[in-house]
Motif scaffolding. Structure first.
Motif, PDB file in Angstrom:
ATOM      1  N   CYS A 183      12.660  -2.669 -11.510  1.00  0.00           N
ATOM      2  CA  CYS A 183      12.765  -1.960 -10.237  1.00  0.00           C
ATOM      3  C   CYS A 183      11.730  -0.829 -10.198  1.00  0.00           C
ATOM      4  O   CYS A 183      11.543  -0.119 -11.193  1.00  0.00           O
ATOM      5  CB  CYS A 183      14.175  -1.385 -10.082  1.00  0.00           C
ATOM      6  N   PRO A 217      19.297 -10.343  -9.804  1.00  0.00           N
ATOM      7  CA  PRO A 217      18.817  -9.647  -8.607  1.00  0.00           C
ATOM      8  C   PRO A 217      19.537 -10.151  -7.361  1.00  0.00           C
ATOM      9  O   PRO A 217      20.116 -11.236  -7.349  1.00  0.00           O
ATOM     10  CB  PRO A 217      17.326 -10.013  -8.559  1.00  0.00           C
ATOM     11  N   CYS A 226      16.443  -5.246  -5.835  1.00  0.00           N
ATOM     12  CA  CYS A 226      17.434  -4.415  -6.511  1.00  0.00           C
ATOM     13  C   CYS A 226      18.608  -4.181  -5.558  1.00  0.00           C
ATOM     14  O   CYS A 226      18.412  -3.618  -4.468  1.00  0.00           O
ATOM     15  CB  CYS A 226      16.820  -3.083  -6.933  1.00  0.00           C
TER      16      CYS A 226
END
Length: 383
Positions: A183, A217, A226
């Motif tokens: 992320c 995810p 995310c």
């Protein structure tokens, strides 16, 4: 009372995770803690999560059952929870043990689909057959926690029995879990450095999360995202190989753990390593005398599990899980062996380690409860 509630919340903390290999069911935390009819108590109580986890452990005949919890952001400041409960939920979020979201219901079903997990919910899921056919077609994949005479029980939404059952991971889940994701948000507890950037960032784990334990995810328009920050994730390479192993003692699965190529795991009465699997609390006196502090070393090499006996008394291999004594293969101290697909290692009669899917439970007794430390006047079970 407050100290006792803190102790049970600490015990519950050990049963919440976002590790795809260890979670046995997925749930919406806010929904569970508002099931007031389960104990007849206050409008919201995080102790109900422990009661539902205990019910799941009983149904699966397995200790240390972990659940994948998602929760609405509003729960972090919900006035119906005590200040201590809010603090604990925030800490779980900062440590990446739960997912904090704006739409937890959608994410709960997405996680269940990607990982093949059962869903624990009373919510009506009408109209979702197009997106998730298993909601209607696979009995037991959706189970409702309801009040029972000895605590929560489960009722399947669609046919089947009363035990939540897992399914296969979706093709999208298989592809996503083959990769390691990152992320762009600093301090992301799910896909980056620990700490989460929240109120308890200084207390949270600050080492990078193991790629093998990353959650799946979220897919937004087909793009890996995310779920907490809504940011597009970058592909950081293949996820390392891993195997899920389990310890079975007296017919009951006591512990699941993940073995990766990067780190061996020691199993024994009381291994010194932090990542070691401690068996002492489940052993009788004779087994404690036989099993060494560090008894087995398990390694994953090029997809094969290597077992090395590092004990004083030796172990044995049960080929194909056979319990016939004449088929037991001795494993002498310092001897190594490749663990075949259906094999299990026996440290002492009735104390076995093997691949989790090949090591079914079958014990006639109740697993240990995370609610053992709960103050009795904090909850009232229905008669």
């Amino acid at each position: 009372m407050r100290f006792e509630i803190s102790k049970v919340l600490d015990a519950i903390e050990g049963r919440v995770c976002t590790d795809p290999s260890l979670a046995r069911a997925v749930l919406d935390l806010a929904e569970i803690i508002r099931y007031q009819d389960i104990d007849g108590g206050r409008p919201a109580s995080s102790l109900r999560l422990g009661m539902v986890i205990d019910a799941l452990s009983r149904k699966l005949a397995e200790d240390s059952v972990a659940v994948y919890a998602v929760v609405h952001r509003g729960m972090l400041s919900d006035a119906d929870l005590t200040s201590n409960e809010r603090m604990v939920v925030r800490r779980w979020a900062d440590d990446g043990l739960v997912e904090v979201l704006d739409n937890p219901g959608d994410r709960m079903l997405e996680v269940a689909d990607l990982l093949g997990l059962p869903v624990l919910t009373r919510a009506r899921l009408d109209g979702l057959r197009g997106r998730y056919p298993w909601v209607a077609d696979q009995p037991g994949r959706v189970a409702a926690p309801v009040p029972g005479p000895g605590g929560p029980a489960f009722v399947a939404h669609v046919g089947g029995g009363d035990t939540p059952v897992a399914g296969d991971r979706s093709p999208a889940g298989v592809k996503l879990l083959a990769r390691h994701w990152r992320c762009p948000e600093s301090g992301c507890a799910l896909f980056g450095q620990g700490g989460g950037g929240g109120a308890f960032a200084d207390l949270a784990a600050v080492t990078e999360r193991s790629p093998a334990s990353q959650p799946p995810p979220s897919l937004r328009g087909g793009v890996p995202t995310c779920p907490r920050h809504g940011a597009r994730l970058s592909d950081a390479g293949p996820r390392p190989r891993s195997e899920v192993l389990a310890v079975r003692i007296g017919g009951l699965i006591r512990r699941r753990f993940v073995l990766t190529e990067s780190e061996p795991v020691l199993v024994g009465r009381a291994p010194d390593e932090n990542s070691g699997i401690v068996l002492g609390q489940w052993l009788n006196d004779e087994a404690r005398r036989w099993i060494s502090r560090s008894h087995l070393k398990l390694e994953l090499r090029v997809g094969e599990i290597i077992v090395t006996d590092v004990s004083t008394n030796g172990s044995g291999i049960r080929p194909g899980g056979s319990v016939v004594e004449g088929e037991r293969i001795p494993l002498a101290p310092r001897q190594s062996r490749v663990l075949a697909e259906n094999d299990m290692v026996e440290l002492y009669p009735g104390v076995q380690v093997g691949r989790a899917e090949e090591l079914p439970a079958g014990a006639p007794y109740t697993p240990a409860s995370v609610m053992a430390e709960a103050p009795t006047m904090a909850m009232r079970l229905p008669r």
